[in-house]
Every structure is written in C-alpha cells, then in structure tokens.
Design a protein around this motif. Structure first.
Motif, mmCIF file in Angstrom:
data_model
loop_
_atom_site.group_PDB
_atom_site.id
_atom_site.type_symbol
_atom_site.label_atom_id
_atom_site.label_comp_id
_atom_site.label_asym_id
_atom_site.label_seq_id
_atom_site.Cartn_x
_atom_site.Cartn_y
_atom_site.Cartn_z
ATOM 1 N N THR A 52 -4.160 5.190 9.171
ATOM 2 C CA THR A 52 -3.735 4.958 10.551
ATOM 3 C C THR A 52 -3.875 3.479 10.879
ATOM 4 O OG1 THR A 52 -4.595 7.122 11.126
ATOM 5 C CG2 THR A 52 -4.075 5.663 12.949
ATOM 6 N N GLN A 53 -5.038 2.934 10.506
ATOM 7 C CA GLN A 53 -5.308 1.534 10.807
ATOM 8 C C GLN A 53 -4.306 0.627 10.090
ATOM 9 O OE1 GLN A 53 -7.667 1.415 13.082
ATOM 10 N NE2 GLN A 53 -7.018 -0.689 13.425
ATOM 11 N N THR A 54 -4.093 0.889 8.794
ATOM 12 C CA THR A 54 -3.172 0.043 8.019
ATOM 13 C C THR A 54 -1.771 0.078 8.631
ATOM 14 O OG1 THR A 54 -4.375 0.745 6.064
ATOM 15 C CG2 THR A 54 -2.303 -0.406 5.688
ATOM 16 N N ILE A 55 -1.306 1.286 8.935
ATOM 17 C CA ILE A 55 0.056 1.428 9.437
ATOM 18 C C ILE A 55 0.187 0.757 10.800
ATOM 19 C CG2 ILE A 55 1.789 3.099 10.196
ATOM 20 C CD1 ILE A 55 0.472 5.060 8.121
ATOM 21 N N TYR A 56 -0.809 1.000 11.650
ATOM 22 C CA TYR A 56 -0.740 0.422 12.997
ATOM 23 C C TYR A 56 -0.833 -1.103 12.924
ATOM 24 C CZ TYR A 56 -1.623 -0.527 17.870
ATOM 25 O OH TYR A 56 -1.535 -1.023 19.135
ATOM 26 N N ALA A 100 1.521 6.107 14.221
ATOM 27 C CA ALA A 100 0.695 5.724 13.071
ATOM 28 C C ALA A 100 -0.245 6.869 12.706
ATOM 29 C CB ALA A 100 -0.083 4.452 13.381
ATOM 30 N N ALA A 101 -0.849 7.486 13.708
ATOM 31 C CA ALA A 101 -1.785 8.578 13.428
ATOM 32 C C ALA A 101 -1.065 9.769 12.800
ATOM 33 C CB ALA A 101 -2.483 8.994 14.720
ATOM 34 N N ASN A 102 0.096 10.125 13.373
ATOM 35 C CA ASN A 102 0.867 11.239 12.806
ATOM 36 C C ASN A 102 1.281 10.951 11.364
ATOM 37 O OD1 ASN A 102 0.687 12.480 15.232
ATOM 38 N ND2 ASN A 102 2.809 12.127 15.867
ATOM 39 N N ALA A 103 1.784 9.729 11.172
ATOM 40 C CA ALA A 103 2.253 9.366 9.829
ATOM 41 C C ALA A 103 1.090 9.375 8.848
ATOM 42 C CB ALA A 103 2.925 7.999 9.860
ATOM 43 N N ALA A 104 -0.063 8.886 9.306
ATOM 44 C CA ALA A 104 -1.232 8.850 8.422
ATOM 45 C C ALA A 104 -1.637 10.274 8.034
ATOM 46 C CB ALA A 104 -2.383 8.135 9.110
ATOM 47 N N ASP A 117 0.845 -1.181 0.000
ATOM 48 C CA ASP A 117 0.000 0.000 0.000
ATOM 49 C C ASP A 117 0.892 1.247 0.000
ATOM 50 O OD1 ASP A 117 -2.662 1.320 0.696
ATOM 51 O OD2 ASP A 117 -1.315 2.054 2.266
ATOM 52 N N GLN A 118 0.593 2.200 -0.881
ATOM 53 C CA GLN A 118 1.483 3.356 -1.033
ATOM 54 C C GLN A 118 1.564 4.222 0.220
ATOM 55 O OE1 GLN A 118 3.555 4.720 -3.931
ATOM 56 N NE2 GLN A 118 3.626 2.540 -3.568
ATOM 57 N N HIS A 119 0.457 4.345 0.938
ATOM 58 C CA HIS A 119 0.504 5.158 2.152
ATOM 59 C C HIS A 119 1.411 4.516 3.186
ATOM 60 C CE1 HIS A 119 -3.099 6.691 0.132
ATOM 61 N NE2 HIS A 119 -2.794 7.833 0.739
ATOM 62 N N LEU A 120 1.306 3.198 3.287
ATOM 63 C CA LEU A 120 2.168 2.462 4.212
ATOM 64 C C LEU A 120 3.634 2.607 3.794
ATOM 65 C CD1 LEU A 120 2.547 0.383 6.503
ATOM 66 C CD2 LEU A 120 2.229 -1.399 4.800
ATOM 67 N N TYR A 121 3.857 2.492 2.488
ATOM 68 C CA TYR A 121 5.229 2.576 1.965
ATOM 69 C C TYR A 121 5.887 3.907 2.341
ATOM 70 C CZ TYR A 121 8.887 3.328 -1.527
ATOM 71 O OH TYR A 121 10.073 3.625 -2.134
ATOM 72 N N PHE A 122 5.170 5.006 2.142
ATOM 73 C CA PHE A 122 5.781 6.306 2.458
ATOM 74 C C PHE A 122 5.889 6.522 3.965
ATOM 75 C CE2 PHE A 122 5.023 7.085 -2.004
ATOM 76 C CZ PHE A 122 6.175 7.760 -2.351
ATOM 77 N N ALA A 123 4.921 6.009 4.720
ATOM 78 C CA ALA A 123 4.999 6.142 6.179
ATOM 79 C C ALA A 123 6.224 5.397 6.704
ATOM 80 C CB ALA A 123 3.728 5.592 6.819
#
Lengths: 75, 811
Positions: B462-466, B438-442, B413-419
């Motif tokens: 946020t959910q994906t990253i966490y 996770a919330a900040n990164a999201a 997932d691109q958002h996860l990748y950049f986070a």
C-alpha cells in the motif's frame, strides 16, 4: 614551450569546431533543414535555366507536396 | 591488400562508381570479433543463469549489443552476399529520378537517422513492459533474437525490394508480384490493421492521461507549441527547422515543469482533470482536425519535435541504464510464463506461446516498418550496399530501445508493477481516491501466490503504491494505469533519479509520458492521413462515381474519407476506454496481432520474390521469420476466436455475457447488489460441472461487453482471413515459380550509376580516397557532370505512372 601550447590550443579549438560543425550538419540533415540547399544544388546542376525558389517558396511547395503525399510514421 | 579491391566503372569519363572489397578479415579484426563473441556469450550466460544481486541491467545491454554486432557482421552479411547481391554500379531510384525532393540521394548517415525516426515510436517502449508479466528472460530472448532473425530481416529485405522498384509501396509491390487479388487483400489488410494500430496507440495515451491534470496540461501544450512552430516557420523564419525545433523543445520542457504548478492549483486541477471518455473524444476531434489541417501548421512541426525527442530520450535512457545499473526485480520466468499459475494472467490473457510474441511486437518484429521501408527511405538511398546498415541496422537500434524499456520496467517492484498494469476490475481502483485505490490494489497483489511473498505485504505494498503516485505527482495515484507507458515512465523516473533525486521524479515521469504521447500523436496524425489517402484511392479504383475520390483537392471527398478513418479508430478507442473488462487488456492483443500479421504480409512478399528470382535455396532467410510469425499469429488469432476460456476467447466471453443477459431477461439471474451509481449489479455463473462462465456487472456493462466482444471477435476473424488469403496467394505464386525454376519479377531494369557513395556509416581508407576523387572531379567538371548524366536526364522527371501510382499514400 608556450608556442607549443599555442599550437595545441589551436588544434584543440579546430577539433571542437569541427565536431560542432559535424553535429550541426547532422541535425540539420536529419531534421530536413539542409533540404533547401540540396534542392537548389539540384536545380543548378540539372535545370540551370530555371530560377531558384526563395526559402519561403521552397518550403511552401514542400509542405504542399507533403499534404498531397503523406508518409507514415511508425509506432 | 590493394589487390583485393576491385574498382567498378560505368564510364571512362568519370571516376569509378563502386569498390568491391574482397580482402579477407584481418587477424586483428578476427581477434576483435572473437572477443566480442566471448563477452556476448558471457553476458548471455549471466542473463540466463545469474539471479538476484549478481544480475543487473548492464548485462542485458551488453548481451544485446554484442548479439547485434555479431548478427550484423555475419548474418546480415550472409543475406547480402547470397540474396540481396547489391549492385553498386546500378543507379538507385534516388539517383535515377533525382528531383531534389522525395527522390534525392541522401547521405547514408543522415538517411539512417531519418529512417530510424520514421520507424521508432512508442511501440518498442510499451510492448516489453507488458510482456514482463511472463518473466524477463523469454521477453529478452525474443526481443534480441526476433530482431536479428525476423524483424531486421524484414526491414532490410523490404527496403531492398522497394529500392529495386522505384521506391514502390508495400501494397503496390504485392499487387505487382502476387497479382491483383493478392493486392486487393493486401491493401484491405493494411487498411484494417492501421486503423487498429492507431486505435490502440490512442488508448495508451488516454490511459496515461486520464485523471492526470499535469499530463493533460503538458501534452495539451504540445498543440499550441506545434502551431507556434508552424507559423514561425511559415512567416517569420522559413526553413529554420533546427532553430525552431530547439525553441519548441525548450517550450515543451517548460510545459512539463509548469504542469506541476497547474496540477497543484485548484483551477488547473479542476480544468485539466479529464475522464478517459472526454479524453478519447478530444483525441478523436484532434485526430480529425490534424488530418485535414495543412501539414505545415501542425503535422510537420510536431514531427520535428518528435524526431528530436526520439534521439534525445533514447540516448538519455541508455546513459541512465549504464549509470544506474538497475537491479532486476522481475522473475526470469513467472508462473504465468511457466503456465503453473492458479489465476488467469492479469495483464494479458493467454499462455507464453503465442501471446508473449504478440505483446512485444515492435521491438522484435514490426509489420509497420515495412510501410516505411517501402516508401520514403528507398527513394533516398545512394547505393544498394547501404541498405544493409539502414534497414538491418535501423531495426537493431529499435530493438535496442525495446531492451532498454525492458531493463527499465523489470527494475520495478513487482507488486507495484501488477498494481499499475492490471485492470480496475482486479485492483479495485477507485477514481480520485489514491489512498483507497492503493489499499485495494495492495490487497489484491498480495493475494497473488504467483509473486514472491514479502513480509507485511499489504502494508508495504500500500505504502509503495501510494508513495509512487505522490512521488511522480499524480494525485489520482498510479493504480490501474494500464497501457505500459505509465509503468515505463515510473521506471524511467526511478532510473534517472541520479539526475535531481526524488525532487525530480515528477518531472521525469511526466517527461517520459510527454514524449511517449508525442510519438503516439505523430503516428496518429500521420497514420490517419495515410489511411485517408489509401481509402480514397481504394474508393476511386471502384470506378464510376467513385472516380472523383482520386482527386486529392476535392475537399468533400478528402474530409469524408478522413471522417470515415477517424470514425473507424475512434469507435474502437471509445470501445476500449469504456470497456468494463479494461480496454488495454482486451484490445492490446488485437494491436499486437495486427502488427505481426502485417509483418506476415511483408515477409510473404519477400519470400515470394526470393523464390521467383530462383533463389529457393535461400528462401529460408525470410522464411524462418515468416513461418514463426505465421505460427504465432495464427495460433493467437485462433485462440482469440475459438478458445472456450472466457478470459481468452472473444466469442467465449461473448456467449457468457449473452447467457447472463438472457438470465436477467427471464428472471433466473437476480440483482445481487447495487453499484455506486445505483445500478443493479448482477452476478451470473454458468451451471456446473463446466462452470466456465462468471459474469459480474450492471446491465449496461453486460451490454457493453456483448457489443465489444462482437467487434473484437469480428476484427480477429477479418485480420486472420485477410492475411491467410495473402499467404495462400503467395504460396500459389511460389509454387508456380518453383515449377518454372524462376519467374520474372517486377524489378526495374538496371541503369548504370554515375555516382559514388561509401557503404557503411564509417568510410574505409579506399572509400575516403574515392570520395575525395569524386569531390575533385565534381569541382572540376561542374558542367561535365551534366553531360555524363545526360543519359539520366531523359528520365529526370519522374515518369508518368509513377506519380499516379495507386500507392501515392506512401510515396
């Protein structure tokens, strides 16, 4: 019929065994385990008068060589 | 058919030593290659133009493999035919100086494995992951085309040069072919570049292991496991390398499993949760010890583990990709790739050209390989015609590894990748608080207009990253786990989830981290050792009191040199982990640039030799790679030194922070707030209209950036100048050679071969027959072989001057 089957099983077993031996040969070759035998063969061929080292002696010498001449490992 | 085969004899008393096969391609083969060509072209078309669900990872694999096959069959063949011109009746160094140890003709298939294990490592796994920032398409094109036209050519031709020169090292060959001055610049360049490479590789491990008790425990375990293996091999069962490696791998897998229990226990979490600075110090101490401890105790057993894992994990990854057929979630060409982005690129600064090529590094072209191709491998080659499969073929596999890393990472997932890959300054990473991080990164990734918008972005991201952090068993989360290795590990856990489902994700993640760390530690141990020898050698060449350094058993000298080398990379590593701007983001370009500059040195040497041999017409073969590489590296170095953009130029960044510091000193810049540690945080912006500078940080951070940018900027200049000097010397020698038509090279005179071995990985019918003939001959003439080889026995012992070559570090 059963004889034919027997021949087939026999042949199959041989093939599996051959494949296994090939894998063992390859792994030992890449990992360096067969180097001792290679060295002994070399000594027998070129310096038949010299005594063969024991496995332990060979590896001690070999690691000492590597200590003195390190080779790079890449990234 | 048979008439197309010519048997080459060097003596009437034994069978022929070579077969020259002039038979044209059979119609069947022509059809096969035509089909391969069509399939490859189709796969390329899909990769280039199909989007969304029509595209998956398998097309990339097919396009890459097809290109390798065609390039190997036709382009490598052309190089062989026009430039290499292998002489199979010429004895290789292995045959000529056969001492049963380093000089030893070795079965081509085994040597292929050997060579691959020596060139492959974490580089091709990491570079493509970072490069996806620009989009998958330019990354993929460069990995495949760069390998075929530059990387594999460099590896192949360096191996050829060294095989014709007693297996001499790159540094020595530069000195021999381009004069003493070129040699000095070359050796200095190699030394600096290696120190830089080790530092950044170390940084990648530190980033992956910081605040990860599971990772620290399982990687930490590899040290006692290696020690156990070393002692086992020395005292219990000498020589049982395969056996002890299997035991070691089993123990290591157990350590990965056990890591979860340790990380989940209170004491384990407390004891093994280490900050990046502590880890960096551990690595520095470890690196020093590893370079002075005897090889049998730590280095050799670790190398066995590493070799075993390299082959194993690559096969695993290939199978995983082909079974999972991972979807493509990265764009073909991102806004940063197009240059239309509104914010600076978060993972590495700069535009697609030249920085994409710098970042991918090892998977397409790696200068480091030229050190391997001119070291161990050429001393073990049986026949000159085999260096095509070993040199060119070995690099193709390395490139294939890079393709798989790319496929794995673009599935994320691109958002996860950049986070995961952006520095903490952007993502708002908070140590030990995965939820807030996770919330900040999201919040940050969702603010990027460059990413494809998703509904309810912040909550979903946020959910994906966490969840990803929890899924892979990282209590600290995955935000700002820069360096590429953790991203690849998450991707691998995803792809391999068909083996064990979600429950196994943590295992696969840490398994991937473990093998990447293992590869890197092996490179670090061996690299430090090699650098130490190069340094003591360089010092001893100064003469006078320094002569003593040439004695390797002089411990003070050896330890002193080790200390110097470790201090070199250790200080860069520490600088990286404490860098307020994110170490990977500032240092990775230097890693890429230095590796590509080393390639420029090797390609210069190759081009010079080709010209000296009077083959100016074919100088374009190494020349294409050389010129492209020079344009890329010089442009990148130039931008890193002179760019006025703060995020790109080291000195621009430097002067921003110097101005900020001056502002604080004279009171024009006031503290804006306080950070968690209670230090004043200053915010400085340079005056309008240019307003190119923006600095936020405490006084300590500002000082750190000023110091770091000085070092980085200086190193950039040193690398660039050294390589430019080598290239200038090269041009000068080449012009002399062109004027003279050709110049003598230091190629060793031909010695007739009395040995036979087939050419490719699989023998042809005629080759099999001849191999059998030789086997029969050797069985019959066990003693007679010796008489045939008497001529060689005269040079059986390695001649004086070879053992004492200043290039012993790579011998």
């Amino acid at each position: 019929m059963s004889e034919k089957l027997l021949v087939h099983t026999q042949r199959f077993r041989e093939q599996v065994l051959r494949a296994w031996r090939a894998v063992v040969w390859y792994v030992k070759g890449v990992m360096g385990e067969s180097d001792y035998d290679t060295y002994c063969a070399h000594l027998r061929r070129r310096h038949p008068d010299e005594p063969l080292p024991t496995v332990s002696e060979y590896w001690r010498k070999r690691y000492a060589d590597e200590d003195a001449h390190p080779s790079a490992r890449c990234c | 058919m048979a008439t197309d085969l010519e048997y080459v004899r060097t003596s009437d008393s034994h069978p022929p030593v070579a077969i020259i096969d002039r038979s044209p391609m059979t119609p069947a083969k022509r059809i096969i290659f035509a089909v391969i060509g069509l399939v490859t072209a189709t796969a390329w078309a899909l990769v280039c133009f199909a989007r969304g669900e029509h595209l998956n990872g398998a097309y990339f694999v097919i396009a890459a493999v097809g290109t390798y096959i065609i390039a190997y069959r036709f382009y490598a063949r052309l190089i062989e035919y026009k430039v290499i011109r292998p002489k199979n009746d010429r004895a290789t160094p292995g045959e000529l100086y056969d001492n049963g140890r380093d000089f030893q003709p070795t079965d081509r298939r085994i040597l292929f494995g050997h060579h691959f294990a020596a060139i492959a490592g974490a580089g091709p796994l990491v570079g493509p992951v970072l490069a996806i920032q620009m989009g998958f398409l330019p990354s993929f094109i460069w990995i495949v085309i760069g390998c075929v036209l530059a990387g594999a050519v460099q590896d192949y031709m360096t191996l050829w040069l060294s095989t014709r020169r007693k297996g001499r090292s790159l540094g020595q060959m530069i000195k021999d072919e381009m004069g003493k001055l070129g040699g000095v610049f070359g050796i200095l360049g190699i030394l600096f570049i290696m120190v830089m490479l080790i530092a950044v590789l170390g940084l990648i491990i530190v980033q992956a292991l910081a605040h990860s008790p599971w990772g620290v425990f399982s990687i930490g375990c590899t040290i006692p496991i290696a020690l156990f293996m070393g002692i086992y091999l020395r005292f219990l069962r000498p020589g049982k390398v395969a056996e002890v490696t299997v035991i070691g791998v089993a123990l290591m897998l157990f350590a990965v499993v056990a890591g979860r229990w340790v990380a989940e226990s209170a004491w384990g979490a407390q004891f093994f949760t280490l900050s990046s600075v502590t880890l960096a110090w551990c690595l520095i101490i470890y690196g020093f010890l590893a370079s002075v401890l005897p090889v049998w105790l730590l280095l050799a057993p670790r190398d066995y583990l590493s070799t075993f894992m390299k082959v194993g994990t690559i096969v695993l990854l290939a199978v995983g990709v082909l079974i999972a057929l991972p979807a493509v979630n990265a764009p073909a060409l991102s806004d940063w790739g197009k240059g239309t982005a509104t914010v600076a690129a978060p993972i590495f600064a700069g535009s697609l050209f030249p920085f994409l090529f710098i970042t991918i590094a090892c998977g397409a072209l790696s200068g480091f390989h030229s050190l391997i191709s001119s070291g161990t491998t050429p001393k073990m080659v049986e026949k000159e015609s085999q260096i095509r499969i070993i040199g060119y073929g070995g690099m193709m596999i390395e490139s294939f590894v890079a393709v798989m890393a790319l496929v794995t990472a673009m599935n994320l997932d691109q958002h996860l990748y950049f986070a995961m890959n952006a520095p903490a300054t952007l993502t708002g990473f908070v140590t030990d608080d995965a939820q807030t991080s996770a919330a900040n990164a999201a919040n940050w990734v969702c603010s990027l207009k460059e990413l494809v918008p998703v509904p309810d972005c912040v909550n979903v991201a946020t959910q994906t990253i966490y969840d990803t952090g929890v899924g892979v068993g990282e209590a600290g989360g995955v935000v700002s786990r820069t360096g590429g290795a953790p991203t690849l590990a998450v991707g691998m856990a995803h792809i391999l989830s068909f083996l064990g489902g979600n429950a196994m994700k943590g295992f696969w993640y840490h398994f991937a981290i473990m093998f990447e760390a293992l590869f890197i530690l092996t490179t670090l141990d061996a690299g430090t050792r090699v650098c130490r020898f190069m340094l003591s050698d360089a010092l001893s060449n100064l003469g006078g009191v320094f002569k003593k350094f040439s004695n390797p058993s002089w411990h003070v000298g050896a330890w002193g040199c080790s200390l110097l080398v470790v201090a070199g990379w250790g200080s860069i590593l520490l600088m990286g982990v404490t860098d307020p701007l994110g170490g990977i983001n500032t240092l990775y370009p230097l890693f890429g640039i230095s590796n590509q500059l080393l390639a420029a040195i090797a390609l210069t040497l190759i081009t010079v030799v080709v010209i000296k041999k009077g083959l100016v017409k074919w100088a374009w073969i190494p020349g294409v790679g050389l010129i492209w590489d020079l344009v890329v590296t010089m442009a990148a170095s130039w931008q890193k030194i002179f760019s006025p953009a703060q995020s790109l130029g080291y000195w621009a960044q430097h002067s921003c922070y110097v101005n900020a510091k001056a502002g604080i000193a004279n009171g024009t810049v006031q503290a804006a707030s306080q950070n968690a540690a209670g230090d004043n945080v200053f915010v400085f912006k340079s005056a309008a209209p240019d307003a190119v500078c923006s600095v936020t940080g405490s006084e300590a951070q500002i000082n750190a950036v000023i110091r770091n940018t000085t070092v980085q900027g200086t190193l950039s200049i040193i690398f660039m100048v050294l390589v430019a000097l080598v290239v200038l010397v090269g041009i000068w020698v080449a012009i002399k050679a062109i004027r003279a038509g050709s110049l003598p090279t230091t190629e060793e005179p031909d010695q007739p071969s009395h040995y036979y071995a087939p050419k490719s990985l699989f023998s042809t019918k005629a080759e099999k027959a001849l191999t059998k003939e030789w086997a029969e001959y050797n069985a019959e003439h066990g003693v007679a072989v010796k008489t045939v080889q008497e001529g060689i026995d005269a040079v059986d012992e390695v001649p004086e001057g070879l053992d004492n070559d200043p290039d012993t570090p790579f011998s």
